[in-house]
Design a protein around this motif. Structure first.
Motif, mmCIF file in Angstrom:
data_model
loop_
_atom_site.group_PDB
_atom_site.id
_atom_site.type_symbol
_atom_site.label_atom_id
_atom_site.label_comp_id
_atom_site.label_asym_id
_atom_site.label_seq_id
_atom_site.Cartn_x
_atom_site.Cartn_y
_atom_site.Cartn_z
ATOM 1 N N THR A 24 0.833 -1.264 0.175
ATOM 2 C CA THR A 24 0.097 -0.112 0.054
ATOM 3 C C THR A 24 0.782 1.220 0.249
ATOM 4 O O THR A 24 2.006 1.132 0.736
ATOM 5 N N THR A 25 0.608 1.863 -0.797
ATOM 6 C CA THR A 25 1.465 3.464 -0.831
ATOM 7 C C THR A 25 0.393 4.579 -0.816
ATOM 8 O O THR A 25 -0.452 4.685 -1.818
ATOM 9 N N LEU A 26 0.805 5.280 0.201
ATOM 10 C CA LEU A 26 0.179 6.520 0.394
ATOM 11 C C LEU A 26 1.005 7.787 0.052
ATOM 12 O O LEU A 26 2.085 7.940 0.554
ATOM 13 N N VAL A 27 0.268 8.664 -0.631
ATOM 14 C CA VAL A 27 1.101 10.127 -1.223
ATOM 15 C C VAL A 27 0.619 11.227 -0.764
ATOM 16 O O VAL A 27 -0.577 11.193 -0.832
ATOM 17 N N GLY A 28 1.526 12.341 -0.233
ATOM 18 C CA GLY A 28 0.846 13.246 0.164
ATOM 19 C C GLY A 28 0.499 13.391 1.738
ATOM 20 O O GLY A 28 -0.133 14.340 2.042
ATOM 21 N N VAL A 29 0.911 12.283 2.424
ATOM 22 C CA VAL A 29 0.471 12.413 3.729
ATOM 23 C C VAL A 29 1.388 12.816 4.841
ATOM 24 O O VAL A 29 1.011 13.152 5.902
ATOM 25 N N LEU A 30 2.761 13.012 4.281
ATOM 26 C CA LEU A 30 3.660 13.543 5.159
ATOM 27 C C LEU A 30 3.862 15.116 4.886
ATOM 28 O O LEU A 30 3.487 15.517 3.691
#
Length: 130
Positions: free
Chosen positions: A109-115
């Motif tokens: 699973t890859t989440l982008v824009g969460v940091l």
């Protein structure tokens, strides 16, 4: 019906920086090892802001060290959850990931824009099965 006894759990610390936050670097539960989020930090626990590739490598160095303390390697990883600050790093992430994990690769699973954009570029947590 008798309920199953609770699965024994143990904290895995490994040779990684300690955090001031209330969590274990990893927890072993039965044959599974759940590694908490690992980011680009020094051995004293300070964030190291760097290129995406260097943050990725440093994060996985911590994962390797924790897994080793649990008697595992990256070959035992069955699930990877990655957190990226920017979509601009997605192609490099996929390239580095392919180098790190041969086929069959772990589920991902890859989440982008969460940091935060002024913070680290990458963080990862994994689940291993031994």
């Amino acid at each position: 019906v008798n309920p199953s006894p609770p699965m024994p759990r143990r904290a895995i610390t490994g040779d990684v920086p300690t955090s001031h936050l209330p969590f274990s670097p990893a927890v072993a539960a039965g044959p599974f090892v759940f590694v908490s989020g690992q980011a680009s930090v020094s051995d004293t626990g300070e964030l190291i802001l760097d290129t995406f590739a260097e943050e990725f490598r440093r994060s996985f160095d911590h994962v390797r060290r924790i897994l080793a303390a649990a008697g595992c390697t990256l070959d035992d990883v069955v699930q990877v959850r990655s957190y990226l600050a920017s979509e601009a790093d997605l192609a490099e992430y996929n390239r580095l990931y392919r180098e790190l994990f041969p086929d069959p690769r772990p589920a991902r699973t890859t989440l982008v824009g969460v940091l935060g954009t002024d913070s680290i570029k990458y963080e990862v947590d994994v689940i291993a099965y031994k």
